[in-house]
Design a protein around this motif. Structure first.
Motif, PDB file in Angstrom:
ATOM      1  N   GLY A  53      -1.707   3.281  -4.242  1.00 49.62           N
ATOM      2  CA  GLY A  53      -1.194   3.331  -3.292  1.00 49.62           C
ATOM      3  C   GLY A  53      -0.827   4.713  -3.023  1.00 49.62           C
ATOM      4  N   ASN A  54       0.087   4.991  -1.964  1.00 48.59           N
ATOM      5  CA  ASN A  54       1.252   5.654  -1.414  1.00 48.59           C
ATOM      6  C   ASN A  54       2.368   5.999  -2.200  1.00 48.59           C
ATOM      7  OD1 ASN A  54       1.735   8.599  -0.977  1.00 48.59           O
ATOM      8  ND2 ASN A  54       3.082   8.227   0.713  1.00 48.59           N
ATOM      9  N   VAL A  55       3.309   6.619  -2.797  1.00 47.91           N
ATOM     10  CA  VAL A  55       4.429   6.840  -2.921  1.00 47.91           C
ATOM     11  C   VAL A  55       5.131   7.805  -2.108  1.00 47.91           C
ATOM     12  CG1 VAL A  55       6.296   6.660  -4.974  1.00 47.91           C
ATOM     13  CG2 VAL A  55       4.449   5.269  -4.829  1.00 47.91           C
ATOM     14  N   SER A  65      11.815  21.146  -3.536  1.00 48.27           N
ATOM     15  CA  SER A  65      12.467  20.015  -2.235  1.00 48.27           C
ATOM     16  C   SER A  65      12.068  19.571  -1.512  1.00 48.27           C
ATOM     17  CB  SER A  65      13.432  21.683  -2.220  1.00 48.27           C
ATOM     18  OG  SER A  65      12.951  22.367  -1.238  1.00 48.27           O
ATOM     19  N   CYS A  66      10.651  19.940  -0.514  1.00 51.16           N
ATOM     20  CA  CYS A  66       9.973  18.705   0.160  1.00 51.16           C
ATOM     21  C   CYS A  66       9.785  18.077  -0.276  1.00 51.16           C
ATOM     22  CB  CYS A  66       9.015  19.989   0.125  1.00 51.16           C
ATOM     23  SG  CYS A  66       7.430  19.631  -0.511  1.00 51.16           S
ATOM     24  N   ALA A  67       9.465  17.287   0.822  1.00 54.01           N
ATOM     25  CA  ALA A  67       8.764  15.719   0.777  1.00 54.01           C
ATOM     26  C   ALA A  67       7.364  16.367  -0.119  1.00 54.01           C
ATOM     27  CB  ALA A  67       8.239  15.115   2.267  1.00 54.01           C
ATOM     28  N   VAL A  68       7.518  14.970  -0.735  1.00 56.01           N
ATOM     29  CA  VAL A  68       6.517  14.547  -1.658  1.00 56.01           C
ATOM     30  C   VAL A  68       6.033  13.420  -1.962  1.00 56.01           C
ATOM     31  CG1 VAL A  68       5.459  14.204  -4.459  1.00 56.01           C
ATOM     32  CG2 VAL A  68       7.952  15.423  -3.691  1.00 56.01           C
ATOM     33  N   ASP A  69       3.997  13.808  -1.718  1.00 60.74           N
ATOM     34  CA  ASP A  69       3.764  11.847  -1.865  1.00 60.74           C
ATOM     35  C   ASP A  69       2.622  11.846  -3.079  1.00 60.74           C
ATOM     36  OD1 ASP A  69       3.295  10.590   1.548  1.00 60.74           O
ATOM     37  OD2 ASP A  69       3.813  12.596   1.573  1.00 60.74           O
ATOM     38  N   LEU A  70       2.958  11.170  -3.757  1.00 59.53           N
ATOM     39  CA  LEU A  70       2.124  10.742  -5.412  1.00 59.53           C
ATOM     40  C   LEU A  70       1.530   9.378  -5.320  1.00 59.53           C
ATOM     41  CD1 LEU A  70       4.693  11.526  -7.239  1.00 59.53           C
ATOM     42  CD2 LEU A  70       3.600  13.329  -6.990  1.00 59.53           C
ATOM     43  N   LYS A  71      -0.086   9.630  -5.881  1.00 58.16           N
ATOM     44  CA  LYS A  71      -0.665   8.085  -6.375  1.00 58.16           C
ATOM     45  C   LYS A  71       0.688   7.339  -7.175  1.00 58.16           C
ATOM     46  CE  LYS A  71      -4.126   9.088  -3.860  1.00 58.16           C
ATOM     47  NZ  LYS A  71      -4.948   8.628  -2.963  1.00 58.16           N
ATOM     48  N   ALA A  72       0.451   6.274  -7.028  1.00 59.67           N
ATOM     49  CA  ALA A  72       1.632   5.050  -7.127  1.00 59.67           C
ATOM     50  C   ALA A  72       0.852   4.821  -8.979  1.00 59.67           C
ATOM     51  CB  ALA A  72       1.040   4.011  -6.620  1.00 59.67           C
ATOM     52  N   ALA A  85      12.910   9.723 -11.801  1.00 63.05           N
ATOM     53  CA  ALA A  85      12.191   8.362 -11.372  1.00 63.05           C
ATOM     54  C   ALA A  85      10.615   9.078 -11.273  1.00 63.05           C
ATOM     55  CB  ALA A  85      12.455   8.493 -10.134  1.00 63.05           C
ATOM     56  N   LEU A  86      10.474  10.516 -11.207  1.00 63.19           N
ATOM     57  CA  LEU A  86       9.761  10.727 -11.255  1.00 63.19           C
ATOM     58  C   LEU A  86       8.894  11.700 -12.919  1.00 63.19           C
ATOM     59  CD1 LEU A  86       9.713  13.108  -7.636  1.00 63.19           C
ATOM     60  CD2 LEU A  86       8.787  10.880  -8.034  1.00 63.19           C
ATOM     61  N   THR A 143       1.023  -1.312   0.085  1.00 59.92           N
ATOM     62  CA  THR A 143       0.031  -0.076  -0.090  1.00 59.92           C
ATOM     63  C   THR A 143       1.004   0.937   0.296  1.00 59.92           C
ATOM     64  OG1 THR A 143       0.109  -0.332   2.507  1.00 59.92           O
ATOM     65  CG2 THR A 143      -1.699  -1.189   1.512  1.00 59.92           C
ATOM     66  N   GLU A 144       2.165   1.374   0.453  1.00 60.27           N
ATOM     67  CA  GLU A 144       3.338   2.017   0.573  1.00 60.27           C
ATOM     68  C   GLU A 144       4.346   2.228  -0.121  1.00 60.27           C
ATOM     69  OE1 GLU A 144       3.997   6.398   2.517  1.00 60.27           O
ATOM     70  OE2 GLU A 144       3.292   4.885   3.889  1.00 60.27           O
ATOM     71  N   THR A 145       5.254   3.058  -0.487  1.00 64.78           N
ATOM     72  CA  THR A 145       5.833   2.498  -1.233  1.00 64.78           C
ATOM     73  C   THR A 145       7.000   4.393  -0.430  1.00 64.78           C
ATOM     74  OG1 THR A 145       6.209   1.304  -3.175  1.00 64.78           O
ATOM     75  CG2 THR A 145       8.212   2.692  -3.268  1.00 64.78           C
ATOM     76  N   VAL A 146       8.253   4.063  -0.270  1.00 67.61           N
ATOM     77  CA  VAL A 146       9.234   5.205   0.457  1.00 67.61           C
ATOM     78  C   VAL A 146      11.022   5.044  -0.434  1.00 67.61           C
ATOM     79  CG1 VAL A 146      10.699   6.295   1.601  1.00 67.61           C
ATOM     80  CG2 VAL A 146       7.861   5.735   2.781  1.00 67.61           C
TER      81      VAL A 146
END
Length: 630
Positions: A343-345, A325-332, A307-308, A293-296
């Motif tokens: 799932g969250n990336v 530069s800040c943390a990023v949360d993306l949909k897998a 990669a992004l 459900t999640e990947t870091v």
């Protein structure tokens, strides 16, 4: 006109247009070649041999005339024996007919030594993703709330710690009505950060899983974790297939800029690789990949952008700004990663310039911001990262060590794999060498026929340190003449070299360290040392209290040899510790703890990035560091 090229030993058949280089044909057909210089005609590593014998099935023969003639520039990178033995460089040789070639990347078929483990840390398990099991009351005429409101109300009633507004992923919302009724209102709800529902499914025995990935320039290390138990189920690793496009990030940035579809090609390559790795690990663990459900992800800034699918071009020019530069949360699904669809990336924050999320991962694993002592943390890779400080102040910088420590830019260099020299001892009087080789126990002077293929990073550091100690090289790095020893001679390029192992002692060819190799090591170690000295001057300290070596290379090198050649500022060997793959450890910690993610963001904001190239003292410091300690 189109021709066929059969690449051995893989047996893969490639289509090639007339005039296309062997390297272009290989890349276009998904065949990996060793190309540290990204086809820049400078490394001489993409060697192929025109194979003897006809392969009738493909009508692809050994005729050397089916390749363009050897140019003077290509001849400079091959010795006379290689030229006479029909060895060619794939970046030069152009196809003019059907042909069979054998790829001579000696460690292509060997299992590379990639460090997955590290010193485990203690921390609170508090994952960003949690699964809740509910039994809802079905809707009635008297209670006709919409399905989503009903779900949220029951969720908050059963779990009061969930406060504030809760959202739901659109794709999950589309399936919600059917799942509620088909499951008789007994469901499992997966929630991200206590704020977003990312999965609703019938109650099953399926667990909750996540993946932590250290996506390096050269290697990839991945860890499949049980988020409920807070433990690693399985780890796996592999070479980053982008090495076919160059061993360093600047080569890959250049490829993206010079080719219209360059970014899309490199992005697709890494995403496909991660998907294959995830599938392989999930099958080995006996779970469905959709249950992840999640990947870091942690990586340097250039790998972060590629990669992004973000243009990395501006990282290559001053002032080297990143897109974010800040943390990023993306949909897998938006990234193309095939885990749970919603799932969250999570990508840890970037510090600045080329110092990326991988260095932040090292810092949250080592926690210098909680310590009194002034510690120097060095992650040695293709792009070296250096951090100096304690809880009062932290400084960081990056240095272009290049891939010399990983075997590239070295005449007989290779990655750490079976057949690679990993340790060297030279007898001071006789100048005879004893070697330690991966795949063989103990120190030896002779090996079975063709067993030794080259020398890897730890062996290179040992060799240079031993050559310095034995007087083979002086403090300026120049190889000294010695008529009394057959091991010191002039190479095919007319430059001096030292023979570590002769062909009749078990090598596939004479394994040497030449003058150019010494210079490559000097440039790499000078960049590392000068970067550390600049941070120390900025911090106002003459000597660190200790040095921490992170990463695979730091784990395997002989710290006495590293000190002998001046890789780091003076520090007693007893104060130098190797901690393994701290970037991977930090990625796992961020996967299993939202508190570590908070620390990551705070650390990225707290640390001060120093651009050494703009420091007035850097050129002098770098020039001084080129010399070896007396």
């Amino acid at each position: 006109m189109n021709y066929k090229v059969l690449f051995q030993p893989s047996g893969l058949l490639a289509a090639a247009e007339e005039g296309m280089t062997l390297m272009e044909a290989a890349r276009q057909n998904g065949i990996s070649l060793n190309a540290p210089c990204n086809g820049g005609h400078s490394c001489g590593k993409c060697r192929v041999k025109v194979r003897e014998g006809i392969t009738e099935q493909y009508d692809a023969g050994p005729d050397i005339a089916h390749l363009s003639p050897m140019t003077p520039e290509e001849k400079l990178l091959l010795d006379s024996d290689e030229q006479n033995g029909q060895i060619r460089l794939a970046c030069f040789a152009r196809v003019s007919g059907n042909i069979t070639v054998r790829v001579l990347d000696q460690n292509a078929d060997e299992e590379n030594i990639i460090l997955e483990s590290g010193k485990e840390k203690q921390f609170e398990i508090k994952p960003a993703v949690k699964k809740y099991f509910l039994r809802l009351k079905k809707s009635t005429l008297e209670d006709n709330r919409d399905d989503f409101s009903r779900l949220c109300d029951f969720l908050k009633e059963a779990h009061p710690e969930l406060k504030g507004e809760i959202n739901i992923d659109y794709q999950v919302l589309k399936t919600l009505p059917d799942i509620l009724r088909k499951s008789s209102w007994r469901i499992a709800v997966t929630v991200l950060y206590g704020q977003e529902i990312i999965a609703v499914e019938p109650v099953t025995e399926d667990g909750l899983y996540g993946m932590a990935v250290d996506l390096g320039t050269t290697t990839i290390a991945a860890y499949l974790c049980d988020l409920n138990a807070g433990r690693v189920l399985l780890s796996d690793s592999m070479l980053n297939p982008q090495i076919s496009y160059g061993d360093d990030v600047l080569s890959r940035i250049s490829y993206c800029l010079m080719n219209e579809d360059g970014l899309a090609e490199l992005n697709r390559l890494i995403i496909d690789t991660l998907n294959g790795l995830f599938q392989r690990m999930a099958e080995a663990a006996g779970i469905a990949v959709e249950n992840i459900t999640e990947t870091v992800l942690v990586f340097n800034t250039a790998m972060h952008h590629i990669a992004l699918n973000i243009n990395p071009g501006y990282l290559g020019v001053s002032p080297f700004p990143s897109a974010i530069s800040c943390a990023v949360d993306l949909k897998a699904r938006d990234c193309g990663l095939r885990i749970a669809p919603a799932g969250n990336v999570h990508c840890l924050p970037v510090e600045a310039g080329f110092v990326g999320a991988d260095n932040v991962a090292v810092l949250i694993a080592e926690e210098p911001y909680k310590q009194e002592k002034m510690r120097l943390i060095i992650d040695i890779g293709t792009n070296g990262e250096i951090c100096l400080g304690n809880k009062e102040r932290l400084l960081s910088t990056s240095c272009a060590t290049g891939p010399a420590f990983e075997g590239a830019q070295i005449k007989c260099g290779m990655r750490a794999a079976k057949g690679a020299i990993e340790g060297v001892f030279i007898e001071p009087g006789t100048l005879e060498a004893k070697l330690k080789v991966i795949g063989r126990t103990g120190w030896r002077q002779e090996f079975s026929r063709n067993f030794v293929q080259g020398i890897c990073g730890s062996g290179i550091i040992d060799a240079v340190a031993q050559m310095l100690k034995a007087g083979i090289i002086d403090s300026g790095g120049k190889i000294q003449s010695c008529p009394a020893s057959a091991r010191i001679r002039k190479g095919s390029d007319g430059k001096m070299e030292y023979v570590l192992l002769f062909q009749d002692q078990g090598a596939d060819k004479d394994i040497v360290i030449n003058q150019k190799d010494i210079r490559a090591v000097q440039l790499a170690k000078a960049a590392l040392y000068a970067g550390a000295r600049i941070l120390m001057k900025r911090m106002g300290v003459e000597k660190p209290d200790g040095i921490t070596l992170a990463g695979a290379f730091g784990n395997y090198i002989n710290k006495h040899s590293a000190l002998a050649i001046g890789m780091f500022p003076d520090c007693g060997a007893e104060s130098i510790v190797s901690v393994g793959n701290s970037a991977g450890i930090g990625a796992k910690m961020a996967l299993l703890s939202v508190e570590k993610r908070r620390e990551a963001q705070e650390t990225a904001e707290f640390i001060e990035f120093v651009e050494t190239a703009s420091e007035p003292d850097f050129p002098r410091c770098f020039a001084d560091a080129m010399y070896f300690p007396r």
